[in-house]
Motif scaffolding. Structure first.
Motif, PDB file in Angstrom:
ATOM      1  N   LEU A  88       0.836  -1.203   0.000  1.00 41.38           N
ATOM      2  CA  LEU A  88       0.000   0.000   0.000  1.00 41.38           C
ATOM      3  C   LEU A  88       0.870   1.251   0.000  1.00 41.38           C
ATOM      4  O   LEU A  88       0.575   2.214  -0.720  1.00 41.38           O
ATOM      5  N   SER A  89       1.950   1.256   0.758  1.00 38.07           N
ATOM      6  CA  SER A  89       2.835   2.428   0.772  1.00 38.07           C
ATOM      7  C   SER A  89       3.503   2.622  -0.591  1.00 38.07           C
ATOM      8  O   SER A  89       3.709   3.756  -1.026  1.00 38.07           O
ATOM      9  N   GLU A  90       3.829   1.527  -1.292  1.00 38.09           N
ATOM     10  CA  GLU A  90       4.387   1.629  -2.641  1.00 38.09           C
ATOM     11  C   GLU A  90       3.370   2.256  -3.599  1.00 38.09           C
ATOM     12  O   GLU A  90       3.717   3.096  -4.415  1.00 38.09           O
ATOM     13  N   LEU A  91       2.124   1.838  -3.492  1.00 36.22           N
ATOM     14  CA  LEU A  91       1.067   2.411  -4.333  1.00 36.22           C
ATOM     15  C   LEU A  91       0.896   3.895  -4.035  1.00 36.22           C
ATOM     16  O   LEU A  91       0.836   4.723  -4.942  1.00 36.22           O
ATOM     17  N   GLN A  92       0.856   4.243  -2.755  1.00 36.76           N
ATOM     18  CA  GLN A  92       0.632   5.632  -2.370  1.00 36.76           C
ATOM     19  C   GLN A  92       1.805   6.530  -2.747  1.00 36.76           C
ATOM     20  O   GLN A  92       1.625   7.727  -2.953  1.00 36.76           O
ATOM     21  N   ARG A  93       2.977   5.954  -2.861  1.00 41.61           N
ATOM     22  CA  ARG A  93       4.153   6.731  -3.240  1.00 41.61           C
ATOM     23  C   ARG A  93       3.999   7.317  -4.653  1.00 41.61           C
ATOM     24  O   ARG A  93       4.490   8.393  -4.950  1.00 41.61           O
ATOM     25  N   PHE A  94       3.278   6.607  -5.522  1.00 44.45           N
ATOM     26  CA  PHE A  94       3.094   7.058  -6.904  1.00 44.45           C
ATOM     27  C   PHE A  94       1.777   7.800  -7.119  1.00 44.45           C
ATOM     28  O   PHE A  94       1.559   8.360  -8.180  1.00 44.45           O
ATOM     29  N   ALA A 118     -10.382   1.443  -2.499  1.00 45.01           N
ATOM     30  CA  ALA A 118      -9.786   2.767  -2.382  1.00 45.01           C
ATOM     31  C   ALA A 118     -10.094   3.618  -3.596  1.00 45.01           C
ATOM     32  O   ALA A 118     -10.398   3.107  -4.669  1.00 45.01           O
ATOM     33  N   SER A 119      -9.985   4.923  -3.416  1.00 45.20           N
ATOM     34  CA  SER A 119     -10.003   5.883  -4.511  1.00 45.20           C
ATOM     35  C   SER A 119      -8.580   6.394  -4.642  1.00 45.20           C
ATOM     36  O   SER A 119      -7.969   6.790  -3.646  1.00 45.20           O
ATOM     37  N   VAL A 120      -8.057   6.379  -5.861  1.00 44.36           N
ATOM     38  CA  VAL A 120      -6.667   6.763  -6.088  1.00 44.36           C
ATOM     39  C   VAL A 120      -6.598   7.617  -7.348  1.00 44.36           C
ATOM     40  O   VAL A 120      -7.277   7.341  -8.329  1.00 44.36           O
ATOM     41  N   GLN A 121      -5.745   8.627  -7.302  1.00 44.29           N
ATOM     42  CA  GLN A 121      -5.506   9.454  -8.477  1.00 44.29           C
ATOM     43  C   GLN A 121      -4.033   9.346  -8.841  1.00 44.29           C
ATOM     44  O   GLN A 121      -3.150   9.640  -8.046  1.00 44.29           O
ATOM     45  N   PHE A 122      -3.777   8.880 -10.074  1.00 49.59           N
ATOM     46  CA  PHE A 122      -2.442   8.839 -10.651  1.00 49.59           C
ATOM     47  C   PHE A 122      -2.420   9.886 -11.754  1.00 49.59           C
ATOM     48  O   PHE A 122      -3.136   9.743 -12.740  1.00 49.59           O
TER      49      PHE A 122
END
Length: 171
Positions: A88-94, A118-122
């Motif tokens: 999860l921390s790897e995902l959040q890093r990007f 989760a909701s994520v914006q890349f």
């Protein structure tokens, strides 16, 4: 710490008679049942396997992709919680932005697994993610389903069922 991604390599179509396809990779003894309206690519965009809906799929326009990654579980990620937090921390890093909406422990392929929504914006792209993390026999498995924002519950349920078909060596 960086997780080493094992190459899943060529998956073998074993064939099923019910409009689905059972794929198996002997090296990791991993198999997954895919509906006939799904297509897959190996070693694509940094993932061992990426599954996408075909244009005629009920998931077309809803599910962007489902990726499957197999990683060496290092000594520092020897618990499911540690592995889940690391991934999860790897995902959040990007990610530009991320928000966990739901987190629970479930059984997947006979092992305990963390399931997160989760909701994520890349960059400019918004995604709703369904994530599964599990540890089995010294390997970490990450399954990531990326949906368009505000995807419907039926789509999530379909992908949950697809992920539920994952088979690994029994514990």
């Amino acid at each position: 710490m960086k997780a080493f991604l094992f190459t899943v390599g060529l998956l073998v179509l074993l064939g099923c008679s019910d409009n689905s396809q059972r794929y198996h990779k002997a090296r990791f003894d991993v198999s997954l049942e895919l509906p006939s309206d799904m297509q897959w690519r190996e070693d694509y965009l940094g993932s061992a396997l990426v599954i996408e809906p075909r244009a005629d799929s009920t998931l077309a326009g809803k599910l962007r992709y489902l990726s499957v990654d197999v990683n060496d579980a290092k000594a520092t990620t020897n618990s499911l919680e540690d592995y889940s937090q690391f991934r999860l921390s790897e995902l959040q890093r990007f990610a530009r932005r991320s928000e966990i909406h739901q987190r629970e422990t479930r059984s997947l392929a006979g092992y305990p697994a963390q399931r997160l929504q989760a909701s994520v914006q890349f960059g400019a792209q918004e995604n709703t993610l369904l994530l599964y993390y599990l540890l089995a026999d010294g390997r970490g498995y990450t399954l990531t389903a990326a949906f368009v924002p505000n995807s419907d519950q039926d789509s999530t349920a379909q992908v949950d069922a697809l992920i539920g078909s994952l088979r690994l060596p029994t514990p």
